[in-house]
Design a protein around this motif. Sequence first.
Motif, PDB file in Angstrom:
ATOM      1  N   GLY A 146      -9.205  -1.660  -9.547  1.00  0.00           N
ATOM      2  CA  GLY A 146     -10.474  -2.026  -8.923  1.00  0.00           C
ATOM      3  C   GLY A 146     -10.806  -1.159  -7.731  1.00  0.00           C
ATOM      4  O   GLY A 146     -11.941  -0.691  -7.577  1.00  0.00           O
ATOM      5  N   ALA A 147      -9.819  -0.906  -6.883  1.00  0.00           N
ATOM      6  CA  ALA A 147     -10.038  -0.054  -5.709  1.00  0.00           C
ATOM      7  C   ALA A 147     -10.309   1.386  -6.121  1.00  0.00           C
ATOM      8  O   ALA A 147     -11.134   2.076  -5.519  1.00  0.00           O
ATOM      9  N   THR A 171       0.568   3.182  -6.371  1.00  0.00           N
ATOM     10  CA  THR A 171       0.509   1.991  -7.218  1.00  0.00           C
ATOM     11  C   THR A 171       1.610   2.026  -8.271  1.00  0.00           C
ATOM     12  O   THR A 171       2.053   3.114  -8.662  1.00  0.00           O
ATOM     13  N   GLN A 213      -4.144  -1.598  -9.301  1.00  0.00           N
ATOM     14  CA  GLN A 213      -5.111  -1.313  -8.240  1.00  0.00           C
ATOM     15  C   GLN A 213      -6.315  -0.555  -8.793  1.00  0.00           C
ATOM     16  O   GLN A 213      -6.979   0.195  -8.093  1.00  0.00           O
ATOM     17  N   GLN A 227     -10.694   2.872  -1.824  1.00  0.00           N
ATOM     18  CA  GLN A 227      -9.659   3.510  -1.016  1.00  0.00           C
ATOM     19  C   GLN A 227      -9.539   4.976  -1.415  1.00  0.00           C
ATOM     20  O   GLN A 227      -9.605   5.309  -2.599  1.00  0.00           O
ATOM     21  N   SER A 246     -12.734  -4.776  -5.541  1.00  0.00           N
ATOM     22  CA  SER A 246     -11.894  -4.353  -4.421  1.00  0.00           C
ATOM     23  C   SER A 246     -12.611  -3.299  -3.590  1.00  0.00           C
ATOM     24  O   SER A 246     -13.425  -2.525  -4.110  1.00  0.00           O
ATOM     25  N   PRO A 247     -12.311  -3.218  -2.288  1.00  0.00           N
ATOM     26  CA  PRO A 247     -12.901  -2.156  -1.467  1.00  0.00           C
ATOM     27  C   PRO A 247     -12.350  -0.795  -1.885  1.00  0.00           C
ATOM     28  O   PRO A 247     -11.191  -0.684  -2.285  1.00  0.00           O
TER      29      PRO A 247
END
Length: 302
Positions: A168-169, A123, A166, A118, A115-116
Amino acid sequence: MVDLLAKLAPHEGYTRSQLDSVRFMRANGPIGRTPVLYEPGIVIVCQGSKRGYLADKVYRYDSQHYLVLSVPLPFSTETDATAQEPLLALSVGLDMTVLTELIVMLDEEGYRAASPPQGIISTPLDSALSDVTLRLLRALASPLEGRILGPSIIRELYYRMLIGEQGGAIRAALASQGHFARISRVLAHIHRCYDQPVSVGELAKRAGLSIPAFHAHFRAITNTSPVQYIKSVRLQQARLLMIRDNLTAASAGQRVGYESPSQFNREFRRLFGRPPGEEARVMRHAFSLLPSVQLAAVVATH
């Protein structure tokens, strides 16, 4: 969790725990939209709710969602709470040494940060992370267990966050990849040297980017311009100096790098909606003249 936090945070404002990285938060009534500066960390709300506003985005954190910041960000928050159901929350600072070790281990096990990155995420609070939070609060209710078990429970809290919905981000951000890494280093520099003159050109050079590229990547991560970010950091620090150290507006403005008192007063009022002296009086009353070590958390976790 609510019962434990009610005991651990008996007074409105901020209460330090036995661990430097953990603070408890309580608000006995609603707090309107207020400019703040959050340091990198996790904020878990067990009762009541908060909303964070950054540019055109709203981040809700309540009993069902928690907030994660991988970089220091100035934004504004709003709190929902009543005397019958006060806001009860805890904030956990990020230990980059522990997080880096966990990210490397997860990467070796195939948890790739696809993921990109942030800078700020709201979350869902899943059952596994909720269970860890409960055990952390139970440990911190005991001086002995807090010292012995607290650090290992915080490590598990980080792990649950990194493999969450989330994760991964969050891993991508904390692993400091690509342009995110360059801007993160610039943000750290701004926070170390906020009281010194600095130009956008110098910051772009520090990031190894052209000025247009630096502006674009900076705004993508912080949702604001470099100039506005620096201004916000300086004004937040000036507010803390007035509250904590009883400095005058003129002294606080000078301490954070303003040469013109009138410019400082004008920009302070624009950000906080009140002149410096009035804002300091209101904040001192709101936080009941807490000891300076607790007031230092105002900028980070309000």
